[in-house]
Design a protein around this motif. Structure first.
Motif, PDB file in Angstrom:
ATOM      1  N   ARG A  95       0.787  -1.067  -0.163  1.00 49.06           N
ATOM      2  CA  ARG A  95      -0.031  -0.021   0.037  1.00 49.06           C
ATOM      3  C   ARG A  95       0.806   1.124  -0.189  1.00 49.06           C
ATOM      4  NH1 ARG A  95      -1.919  -1.377   4.461  1.00 49.06           N
ATOM      5  NH2 ARG A  95      -0.670   0.286   5.466  1.00 49.06           N
ATOM      6  N   ILE A  96       0.555   2.248  -0.619  1.00 48.82           N
ATOM      7  CA  ILE A  96       1.276   3.417  -0.813  1.00 48.82           C
ATOM      8  C   ILE A  96       0.034   4.573  -0.386  1.00 48.82           C
ATOM      9  CG2 ILE A  96       1.443   3.604  -3.240  1.00 48.82           C
ATOM     10  CD1 ILE A  96       3.886   5.353  -2.508  1.00 48.82           C
ATOM     11  N   GLN A  97       0.222   5.316   0.568  1.00 48.73           N
ATOM     12  CA  GLN A  97      -0.810   6.219   0.715  1.00 48.73           C
ATOM     13  C   GLN A  97      -0.180   7.881   0.897  1.00 48.73           C
ATOM     14  OE1 GLN A  97      -4.463   5.983   2.023  1.00 48.73           O
ATOM     15  NE2 GLN A  97      -4.361   8.191   1.564  1.00 48.73           N
ATOM     16  N   ASP A  98      -0.714   8.969   0.148  1.00 46.46           N
ATOM     17  CA  ASP A  98      -0.251  10.097   0.276  1.00 46.46           C
ATOM     18  C   ASP A  98      -1.399  11.081   0.725  1.00 46.46           C
ATOM     19  OD1 ASP A  98      -1.583  11.488  -1.731  1.00 46.46           O
ATOM     20  OD2 ASP A  98      -0.284  10.344  -3.299  1.00 46.46           O
ATOM     21  N   ASN A  99      -0.893  12.185   1.338  1.00 46.01           N
ATOM     22  CA  ASN A  99      -2.314  13.240   1.636  1.00 46.01           C
ATOM     23  C   ASN A  99      -2.059  14.323   0.860  1.00 46.01           C
ATOM     24  OD1 ASN A  99       0.380  14.230   2.407  1.00 46.01           O
ATOM     25  ND2 ASN A  99      -0.237  14.813   4.559  1.00 46.01           N
ATOM     26  N   GLY A 100      -1.773  14.019  -0.551  1.00 48.54           N
ATOM     27  CA  GLY A 100      -1.787  15.139  -1.497  1.00 48.54           C
ATOM     28  C   GLY A 100      -3.163  15.485  -1.924  1.00 48.54           C
ATOM     29  N   PRO A 101      -3.183  16.073  -3.153  1.00 48.58           N
ATOM     30  CA  PRO A 101      -4.678  16.522  -3.617  1.00 48.58           C
ATOM     31  C   PRO A 101      -5.516  15.617  -4.112  1.00 48.58           C
ATOM     32  CG  PRO A 101      -2.839  17.152  -5.216  1.00 48.58           C
ATOM     33  CD  PRO A 101      -2.173  16.642  -4.138  1.00 48.58           C
ATOM     34  N   GLY A 102      -5.033  14.419  -4.172  1.00 45.30           N
ATOM     35  CA  GLY A 102      -5.780  13.036  -4.826  1.00 45.30           C
ATOM     36  C   GLY A 102      -6.155  13.421  -6.322  1.00 45.30           C
ATOM     37  N   VAL A 103      -7.077  12.611  -6.815  1.00 41.41           N
ATOM     38  CA  VAL A 103      -7.278  12.375  -8.162  1.00 41.41           C
ATOM     39  C   VAL A 103      -8.764  12.532  -8.446  1.00 41.41           C
ATOM     40  CG1 VAL A 103      -7.058  11.214 -10.404  1.00 41.41           C
ATOM     41  CG2 VAL A 103      -5.201  11.414  -8.923  1.00 41.41           C
ATOM     42  N   ASN A 104      -9.579  13.277  -9.367  1.00 43.72           N
ATOM     43  CA  ASN A 104     -10.800  12.903  -9.657  1.00 43.72           C
ATOM     44  C   ASN A 104     -11.148  11.543  -9.744  1.00 43.72           C
ATOM     45  OD1 ASN A 104     -13.238  13.373 -10.555  1.00 43.72           O
ATOM     46  ND2 ASN A 104     -12.888  14.869 -12.062  1.00 43.72           N
ATOM     47  N   PRO A 105     -12.260  10.870  -9.001  1.00 39.73           N
ATOM     48  CA  PRO A 105     -12.499   9.701  -9.253  1.00 39.73           C
ATOM     49  C   PRO A 105     -12.864   9.215 -10.450  1.00 39.73           C
ATOM     50  CG  PRO A 105     -13.829  10.625  -7.321  1.00 39.73           C
ATOM     51  CD  PRO A 105     -13.268  11.913  -8.027  1.00 39.73           C
ATOM     52  N   GLU A 106     -13.596  10.060 -11.424  1.00 42.84           N
ATOM     53  CA  GLU A 106     -13.943   9.835 -12.831  1.00 42.84           C
ATOM     54  C   GLU A 106     -12.639   9.463 -13.514  1.00 42.84           C
ATOM     55  OE1 GLU A 106     -15.940  13.333 -14.388  1.00 42.84           O
ATOM     56  OE2 GLU A 106     -17.228  13.356 -12.485  1.00 42.84           O
ATOM     57  N   LEU A 107     -11.559   9.912 -13.156  1.00 43.56           N
ATOM     58  CA  LEU A 107     -10.357   9.579 -14.101  1.00 43.56           C
ATOM     59  C   LEU A 107      -9.542   8.424 -13.370  1.00 43.56           C
ATOM     60  CD1 LEU A 107      -8.925  13.262 -14.118  1.00 43.56           C
ATOM     61  CD2 LEU A 107      -9.926  12.053 -16.058  1.00 43.56           C
ATOM     62  N   LEU A 108     -10.060   7.839 -12.283  1.00 41.93           N
ATOM     63  CA  LEU A 108      -9.142   6.950 -11.583  1.00 41.93           C
ATOM     64  C   LEU A 108      -8.964   5.590 -12.532  1.00 41.93           C
ATOM     65  CD1 LEU A 108     -10.290   6.745  -7.898  1.00 41.93           C
ATOM     66  CD2 LEU A 108      -8.228   7.532  -9.008  1.00 41.93           C
ATOM     67  N   ASP A 109     -10.067   5.174 -13.309  1.00 37.31           N
ATOM     68  CA  ASP A 109      -9.930   4.140 -14.190  1.00 37.31           C
ATOM     69  C   ASP A 109      -8.954   4.370 -15.234  1.00 37.31           C
ATOM     70  OD1 ASP A 109     -11.654   2.696 -12.506  1.00 37.31           O
ATOM     71  OD2 ASP A 109     -13.358   3.073 -13.901  1.00 37.31           O
ATOM     72  N   ARG A 110      -8.501   5.427 -15.673  1.00 36.57           N
ATOM     73  CA  ARG A 110      -7.709   5.477 -16.809  1.00 36.57           C
ATOM     74  C   ARG A 110      -6.239   5.974 -16.288  1.00 36.57           C
ATOM     75  NH1 ARG A 110     -10.753  10.302 -19.591  1.00 36.57           N
ATOM     76  NH2 ARG A 110      -8.814  10.885 -19.956  1.00 36.57           N
ATOM     77  N   LEU A 111      -6.210   5.890 -14.848  1.00 36.99           N
ATOM     78  CA  LEU A 111      -4.821   6.176 -14.471  1.00 36.99           C
ATOM     79  C   LEU A 111      -3.541   5.248 -14.639  1.00 36.99           C
ATOM     80  CD1 LEU A 111      -4.962   7.664 -10.795  1.00 36.99           C
ATOM     81  CD2 LEU A 111      -4.387   8.682 -12.829  1.00 36.99           C
ATOM     82  N   HIS A 112      -3.968   4.198 -14.963  1.00 33.85           N
ATOM     83  CA  HIS A 112      -2.746   2.990 -15.087  1.00 33.85           C
ATOM     84  C   HIS A 112      -2.562   3.065 -16.694  1.00 33.85           C
ATOM     85  CE1 HIS A 112      -6.478   0.617 -15.570  1.00 33.85           C
ATOM     86  NE2 HIS A 112      -5.831  -0.108 -16.478  1.00 33.85           N
TER      87      HIS A 112
END
Lengths: 466, 222, 352
Positions: free
Chosen positions: A394-411
């Motif tokens: 697991r890797i967790q940050d406390n940054g701004p995060g990503v818009n959930p709509e874009l999550l599926d395309r992140l990889h």
């Protein structure tokens, strides 16, 4: 690796040999016994003829049998093989009337004969030789009542033996010729049967290296599967090649952009006379070229991961690897301004099956990504948990995060989650994803804007550990 | 200080030369294995920066030759990004550190400095980082040359941190050094670290905590 | 069974030491093998052959026993130790002994090349070729046409019955095995044989047991005509007795062969084989053809006495008595009884 293990000819030959071996043994035994029977029939008929000839010569004079033994009878008995001949004529008292065969020898046979009044056939040892004897009763009906006579004839066996040999040898020769013909036919049949395979091979050999179109050939039913498999292989190659082409196009596009920036920046600086402008431009050039070279490196990694064979996997202590990799990154300049840390690890080592170098790359990319997409001072924490059937990295940050709509395309390659402002290339998670797939692991990305990003990778645990 | 650079790409070789010149008295650059062997046969160097992909062979063979001579000259290898196997092999053969191309000049300089320092320590047996110095033989620590009067566990902590000078000293390592196995909890270490931090205040050095990993003695940017 | 067989020639036994070439060392002489040959064959006739054999094989000493056919047969069946080689002119009896298993096969080049009509089972070999002849005194021609065929003989017996009465001689079928064999063979070939027997009986034929006796009677004038004599002896005799004419019958002429076999229980089988091979060899046959009147069987042997030369003179009317199983019929006791009964009947039929 293709290992040649015998040939079809050898296999068929061995089977044929075994079949002929078993069959041949039976056939030859049968051939021998039937040759023996045939020889006995042939020579027994000579005995019979001789016996008849002697019988014809019997005359009765005053109630007494008189036999003028015909020379022809001996010729018959002796045969062309020049057998030793034996004969006797025995009266009803069991006394030999004439002949060279000892009547006493025939005692038992004699009884048998008079009781059953049927012809007797027998093999005997007599006068130092094996002989075949034939005895029969001669009844003579006439005006005077006369007792029956017995006529015995016999001869040695060399004729039978040589005829048996002869017949058997012929059968043997026929058999051998048949075996050889069958072998020849088998060779021809194999050649014919393998014709389509040869044609298919020719067809594949003649193809150009980059020709991955489906095969167009007529094949027998048995080869359909193979041809179909080849076509499936070509299909996969076609897809792979297309993916590669797409990837190369993307990659060159990605490389072209910063290069164009470099060019325009340096041209602008050259037009200026201000050292201050030069310095700024140089800074831009430096940063951009650093990004560009990193991009090129990542592209290389990704293409290798996607197209190289999976290497051999070994048992790896994932917690040890994680600790070492984080330490390595924490010592780098890029991590200077982040709070990079590791959550407490379980005491026991956590083993998975994997490629050490690609897992190292995976963790590195996760850290690199986190460092680049979070502002300075952000907290980045890596952790490892062992669950029932999986190991979670697991890797967790406390940054701004990503818009959930874009999550599926992140990889997907070149996807930066809507962040064009960072130095990231958009390849980090694509590389991670490729490595995850190589390990049959699953990748999960969670994010809520403002609450950072959490990437979890679930590795299957070793079967023997449960 | 004599530094030897083996690199066939003229652009990189030039930037290495420029970047490392301030660290040593002389920097010599060679572009092939053959030349390098000749140079090594005649002179002694304090550090070798070795590119592995050379026109007349792999740098690995040269590395093996140097180590077979029981020559402990620090060697840093430069590898391509995808040369994982080469990198592992290089470290196995006795390379002291590695950098993958492309690399940033400041990072190279920092690594080279660290290597030189470690090699220097091997010579005079003193551990140093900036103004801080520790003599393992006598157990004396000095800051700006002044004797630091510290209890043994803090001296032990200084030695532990200095052993990793500039890099992370793993927690487990420090705990074992200070308390022996299983004697004290992780919080005990934090107590000694905060005491030492106070001592170092204003010295331009600081001890940074890296969560879950350990501590790092580093230059204080403020 | 052989009660009626009496010695063909006087039954003296000659042990022959034909020391033509004595071996150089005495030790070697002691190592000589003695080969026992029982033969119904005159020693003087066969002496050149034996001499040649001992020259060729000095290590073998031949003990040649000239006996009657009866004795030869008797000894072949029961003598202990058995003779090595058995030679006899009584062909049916030789054949019967071979059939009884008393011979051992001879497997040699000479044996396998021997004409097949002159051997049986590779065990017994006919090694001479002796025509059966009619002999008459020269003065017979003054009174009548000398008989050239069997029919001629029958004719003069009828036409000059009184003149020839008591002056005709032939073998006794009961006293001589050879005579019996010849008559049986005659009866097989010619249905008119019994007419001849009847005519002989009418002429009060004198029966003798050997060719020697008949030749002696012809020489001293007791007999004018002799029927079925052994040509081999007759030809040699006629050389020194010009008053006798030897006539090979022109219609058909029987040929008798001396038959030799190695006894199954021969004490010296190796020497016996050597002897037989010599007998059958071109060398042995050459001597038969050149130095004895026994005639060689082999067609390619050159000499005054060869079957080939005989065939050239007489044409294809030579009828060798076949060496095959049919000979066995002649020794069948019942068949012999039947034959003798008929003989006795026929010989008296014109002379009651």
């Amino acid at each position: 690796m293709i290992v040649v293990k015998g040939t079809l000819k050898q296999r068929l030959g061995a089977w044929l040999l075994a079949a002929f071996g078993v069959l041949g043994t039976f056939l030859l035994i049968e051939a021998y016994t039937s040759a023996e029977r045939a020889a006995d029939r042939a020579y027994d008929s000579l005995l019979q003829a001789a016996s008849l000839t002697i019988g014809e010569a019997v005359q009765w004079q005053g109630g007494q049998p008189v036999v003028e033994i015909p020379a022809a009878a001996f010729q018959m008995l002796a045969t062309e093989q020049q057998e030793r001949v034996f004969y006797t004529v025995v009266d009803s008292d069991g006394q030999s009337v004439t002949g060279n065969l000892d009547a006493a020898i025939l005692e038992t046979l004699h009884h048998q004969s008079s009781r059953q009044s049927e012809p007797v056939w027998s093999f005997l040892q007599y006068a130092g030789a094996s002989i075949r004897v034939h005895g029969r009763q001669l009844k003579s009906a006439g005006w005077e009542s006369v007792e029956p006579l017995q006529i015995w004839v016999g001869h040695t066996l060399s004729g039978r033996e040589s005829l048996t040999q002869d017949l058997f040898t012929k059968a043997l020769i026929r058999f051998v010729v048949m075996v050889m013909l069958t072998g020849l036919l088998m060779l021809v049949a194999i050649r014919t049967a393998l014709g389509p395979v040869r044609r298919l091979r020719q067809l594949i050999r003649q193809r150009k290296a980059d020709d991955v179109s489906p095969l167009n050939a007529e094949v027998p039913g048995e080869l359909y599967d193979m041809a179909e498999t080849l076509n499936a292989l070509f299909e996969r190659q076609r897809e792979g090649r297309n993916a590669l082409l797409r990837f190369s196009a993307d990659a060159s596009h990605q490389l072209k952009t910063p290069l164009a920036g470099l060019q325009s920046t340096s041209e602008l600086a050259l037009q200026s006379n201000q050292p201050e402008d030069w310095r700024q431009a140089l800074q831009t050039v430096h940063d951009s070229s650093e990004r560009t070279s990193r991009l090129a490196g990542q592209l290389l990694s990704l293409s290798r991961l996607r197209h190289a064979e999976a290497g051999s996997k070994t048992q790896i202590d994932l917690s040890d690897l994680l600790r070492k990799t984080i330490t390595e990154w924490a010592d780098r300049d890029i991590a200077k301004h982040h709070d990079l840390g590791m959550a407490a690890l379980p005491d026991a080592p956590i083993y998975i099956q994997g490629e050490p170098w690609s897992l190292h790359e995976l963790i590195g990319n996760l850290i690199d990504n986190a460092l680049r997409y979070t502002p300075a001072g952000s907290e980045i924490t890596l952790g490892l948990t062992k669950q029932e059937n999986t190991v979670e990295l697991r890797i967790q940050d406390n940054g701004p995060g990503v818009n959930p709509e874009l999550l599926d395309r992140l990889h997907q390659p070149f996807e930066r989650g809507g962040r064009q402002d960072t130095e990231g290339s958009g390849l980090g998670l694509a590389i991670v994803n490729s490595i995850v797939q190589r390990h049959q692991a699953t990748l999960e990305i969670h994010s809520e804007p403002g609450h950072g990003l959490c990437v979890r990778i679930l590795f299957p645990t070793l079967a023997e550990e449960t | 200080m004599r530094l030897l650079i083996v690199e066939d790409d003229p652009l990189i070789a030039d930037s290495l030369h420029q970047g490392l010149a301030p660290l040593g008295n002389t920097v010599e650059v060679f572009t092939s294995l053959k030349e390098t062997r000749a140079a090594l046969a005649h002179s002694q160097f304090d550090l070798v920066v070795l590119d592995l992909g050379l026109p007349d062979g792999s740098g690995l063979s040269l590395l093996a030759e140097i180590r077979e001579r029981r020559d402990t000259t620090p060697i840093m290898i430069l590898t391509a990004r995808d040369g994982v196997a080469e990198r592992v092999k290089g470290l196995d053969l006795g390379a002291d550190d590695y950098l993958t191309k492309p690399f940033s000049l400041p990072e190279l300089q920092a690594r080279v400095r660290a290597l030189l320092r470690r090699s220097q320590q091997r010579i005079d047996n003193h551990l140093r980082f900036g103004p801080l110095c520790f003599d393992p033989a006598s157990g004396n620590a000095t800051l700006f040359g002044e004797h630091l009067d510290l209890p043994p566990r803090e001296l032990g902590l200084i030695e532990g941190l200095l052993l990793y000078a500039g890099r992370i000293a793993p927690r487990e390592h420090l705990i074992n050094r200070l308390f022996g196995f299983g004697e004290a909890g992780p919080n005990a270490l934090e107590v000694y670290v905060s005491r030492l931090r106070k001592r170092l205040q204003g010295s331009g050095l600081r001890i940074r905590t890296l969560r879950g990993l350990g501590y790092r003695l580093e230059d204080d940017p403020e | 069974m052989a009660r009626w067989l009496w010695p063909h020639f006087s039954a003296f036994v000659v042990t022959l030491f034909l020391a033509v070439s004595l071996p150089p060392s005495a030790a070697k002489a002691q190592n000589k093998t003695t080969l026992e040959v029982d033969a119904a064959l005159d020693l003087p006739v066969v002496a050149p052959l034996l001499a040649a054999f001992e020259r060729a094989h000095p290590e073998i000493e031949v003990s040649f026993q000239d006996r009657s056919t009866l004795e030869v047969d008797e000894r072949a069946r029961s003598a202990s130790p058995a003779p090595d080689v058995v030679i006899s002119s009584a062909m049916p009896w030789q054949m019967a002994r071979v059939n009884d298993g008393l011979a051992q096969p001879l497997n040699s080049d000479a044996a396998s090349e021997w004409p097949s009509w002159a051997k049986w089972r590779n065990e017994v070999f006919g090694f001479t070729f002796e025509p059966i002849v009619t002999v008459y005194r020269l003065n017979l021609a003054r009174h009548m046409l000398p008989p050239q065929t069997h029919a001629d003989l029958h004719t003069i017996l009828n036409t000059h019955q009184e003149m020839l009465r008591g002056r005709v001689t032939t073998y006794s079928p009961s006293g001589s095995g050879i005579g019996y064999t010849l008559f049986q063979q005659d009866a097989r070939y010619s249905p008119r044989f019994w007419d001849l027997v009847a005519a002989l009986g009418a002429a009060d034929v004198q029966l003798e047991n050997s060719t020697q006796k008949m030749l002696e009677g012809l020489t001293d004038g007791r007999y004018w005509v002799g029927y079925n004599l052994l040509g081999s002896y007759a030809i040699q005799w006629a050389r020194s007795h010009p008053e006798l004419i030897v006539q090979i019958p022109q219609d058909y002429s029987l040929v008798m062969m001396r038959m030799a076999f190695i006894h199954r229980y021969a004490p010296n089988p190796e020497a016996a084989r050597t002897f037989m091979n010599f007998l059958l060899s071109a060398d042995g046959q050459q001597i038969l053809a050149g130095e004895t009147p026994l005639f060689s069987v082999l067609p390619d042997v050159v000499g005054p006495y060869t079957s080939q030369r005989l065939r050239d003179q007489v044409g294809e009317r030579l009828y060798p008595i076949p060496i095959d199983a049919s000979l066995l019929a002649f020794v069948d006791p019942m068949r012999r009884d039947v034959f003798m009964n008929r003989w006795r009947r026929e010989i008296r039929i014109l002379n009651p």
